[in-house]
Write a protein that holds these residues in place. Structure first.
Motif, PDB file in Angstrom:
ATOM      1  N   GLY A 110      27.639  35.142  51.791  1.00  0.00           N
ATOM      2  CA  GLY A 110      28.502  34.325  50.947  1.00  0.00           C
ATOM      3  C   GLY A 110      29.980  34.592  51.177  1.00  0.00           C
ATOM      4  O   GLY A 110      30.834  33.982  50.546  1.00  0.00           O
ATOM      5  N   PHE A 111      30.284  35.513  52.098  1.00  0.00           N
ATOM      6  CA  PHE A 111      31.682  35.829  52.413  1.00  0.00           C
ATOM      7  C   PHE A 111      31.998  35.368  53.837  1.00  0.00           C
ATOM      8  O   PHE A 111      31.180  35.499  54.731  1.00  0.00           O
ATOM      9  CB  PHE A 111      31.944  37.340  52.356  1.00  0.00           C
ATOM     10  N   CYS A 112      33.210  34.870  54.032  1.00  0.00           N
ATOM     11  CA  CYS A 112      33.711  34.656  55.383  1.00  0.00           C
ATOM     12  C   CYS A 112      34.841  35.659  55.593  1.00  0.00           C
ATOM     13  O   CYS A 112      35.404  36.176  54.628  1.00  0.00           O
ATOM     14  CB  CYS A 112      34.168  33.216  55.594  1.00  0.00           C
ATOM     15  N   PRO A 113      35.176  35.967  56.839  1.00  0.00           N
ATOM     16  CA  PRO A 113      36.182  37.010  57.081  1.00  0.00           C
ATOM     17  C   PRO A 113      37.513  36.769  56.381  1.00  0.00           C
ATOM     18  O   PRO A 113      38.107  37.709  55.868  1.00  0.00           O
ATOM     19  CB  PRO A 113      36.332  37.002  58.601  1.00  0.00           C
ATOM     20  N   GLY A 114      37.985  35.549  56.334  1.00  0.00           N
ATOM     21  CA  GLY A 114      39.259  35.290  55.665  1.00  0.00           C
ATOM     22  C   GLY A 114      39.149  35.365  54.152  1.00  0.00           C
ATOM     23  O   GLY A 114      40.018  35.899  53.481  1.00  0.00           O
ATOM     24  N   GLY A 115      38.069  34.846  53.617  1.00  0.00           N
ATOM     25  CA  GLY A 115      37.897  34.801  52.181  1.00  0.00           C
ATOM     26  C   GLY A 115      37.518  36.130  51.544  1.00  0.00           C
ATOM     27  O   GLY A 115      37.686  36.317  50.344  1.00  0.00           O
ATOM     28  N   VAL A 116      37.014  37.064  52.350  1.00  0.00           N
ATOM     29  CA  VAL A 116      36.597  38.346  51.775  1.00  0.00           C
ATOM     30  C   VAL A 116      37.804  39.225  51.440  1.00  0.00           C
ATOM     31  O   VAL A 116      37.710  40.071  50.557  1.00  0.00           O
ATOM     32  CB  VAL A 116      35.605  39.084  52.713  1.00  0.00           C
ATOM     33  N   ILE A 117      38.921  39.017  52.097  1.00  0.00           N
ATOM     34  CA  ILE A 117      40.102  39.864  51.848  1.00  0.00           C
ATOM     35  C   ILE A 117      40.568  39.729  50.394  1.00  0.00           C
ATOM     36  O   ILE A 117      40.730  40.741  49.709  1.00  0.00           O
ATOM     37  CB  ILE A 117      41.229  39.567  52.860  1.00  0.00           C
ATOM     38  N   PRO A 118      40.762  38.513  49.869  1.00  0.00           N
ATOM     39  CA  PRO A 118      41.113  38.423  48.450  1.00  0.00           C
ATOM     40  C   PRO A 118      39.995  38.950  47.543  1.00  0.00           C
ATOM     41  O   PRO A 118      40.269  39.489  46.469  1.00  0.00           O
ATOM     42  CB  PRO A 118      41.339  36.927  48.213  1.00  0.00           C
ATOM     43  N   ALA A 119      38.745  38.816  47.982  1.00  0.00           N
ATOM     44  CA  ALA A 119      37.620  39.283  47.168  1.00  0.00           C
ATOM     45  C   ALA A 119      37.597  40.804  47.056  1.00  0.00           C
ATOM     46  O   ALA A 119      36.981  41.343  46.134  1.00  0.00           O
ATOM     47  CB  ALA A 119      36.300  38.777  47.754  1.00  0.00           C
TER      48      ALA A 119
END
Length: 154
Positions: free
Chosen positions: A99-108
């Motif tokens: 459910g995570f992509c490399p770009g989206g996981v940073i804010p997560a």
């Protein structure tokens, strides 16, 4: 000035990920669950990003060079090869499973849960493995060429 620009762009991206809900892996996974709890919001986020990018590129490529560089750095390789398709497949499987992509996981990472940290650790290990694999393939290719060059000519 460049570091401030990069920070501002990253902050804007991160805020977009958070506001759109894409830092929540359940929301992303529900997009892939077409037969169950399908949530089309990811398609709208991607469509919005695509529209903004398409318009932005029209303006940017009319400029002689980027604001903070002497030239545009565009990819030289345009071929669709096994490496590209394989990498895209691994990316898609990882995204679909976590459910995570490399770009989206940073804010997560900022939500304080362990799942994003585990994903980032796995991402780093995967990048290191890919780099080592490429280096070993390159060394094997180089070694084979040296052996071929050392063969006596008939």
């Amino acid at each position: 000035m460049r570091i401030f620009t990069v920070f501002a762009i990253g902050l804007l991206f991160g805020l977009g990920i958070i506001v759109s809900g894409m830092a929540n892996p359940a929301k992303v996974l529900n997009f892939f669950d077409v037969a169950g709890t399908w949530d089309p919001s990811l398609a709208f986020v991607m469509g919005g990003a695509l529209a903004v990018t398409a318009i932005g590129y029209r303006f940017v490529f009319r400029m002689p060079h980027p604001f903070q560089a002497n030239a545009f750095a565009l990819p030289a390789i345009k071929a669709i090869d096994l490496r590209l398709v394989g990498g895209a497949a691994v990316f898609g499987v990882g995204w679909g499973l976590s459910g995570f992509c490399p770009g989206g996981v940073i804010p997560a990472l900022g939500i304080g849960r362990t799942e994003p940290a585990i994903f980032v650790a796995a991402l780093v290990v995967g990048m290191m493995a890919a780099k080592a694999f490429d280096a070993s393939r390159s060394a094997a290719r180089h070694s084979a060429l040296e052996r071929h060059d050392a063969l006596p000519e008939n």
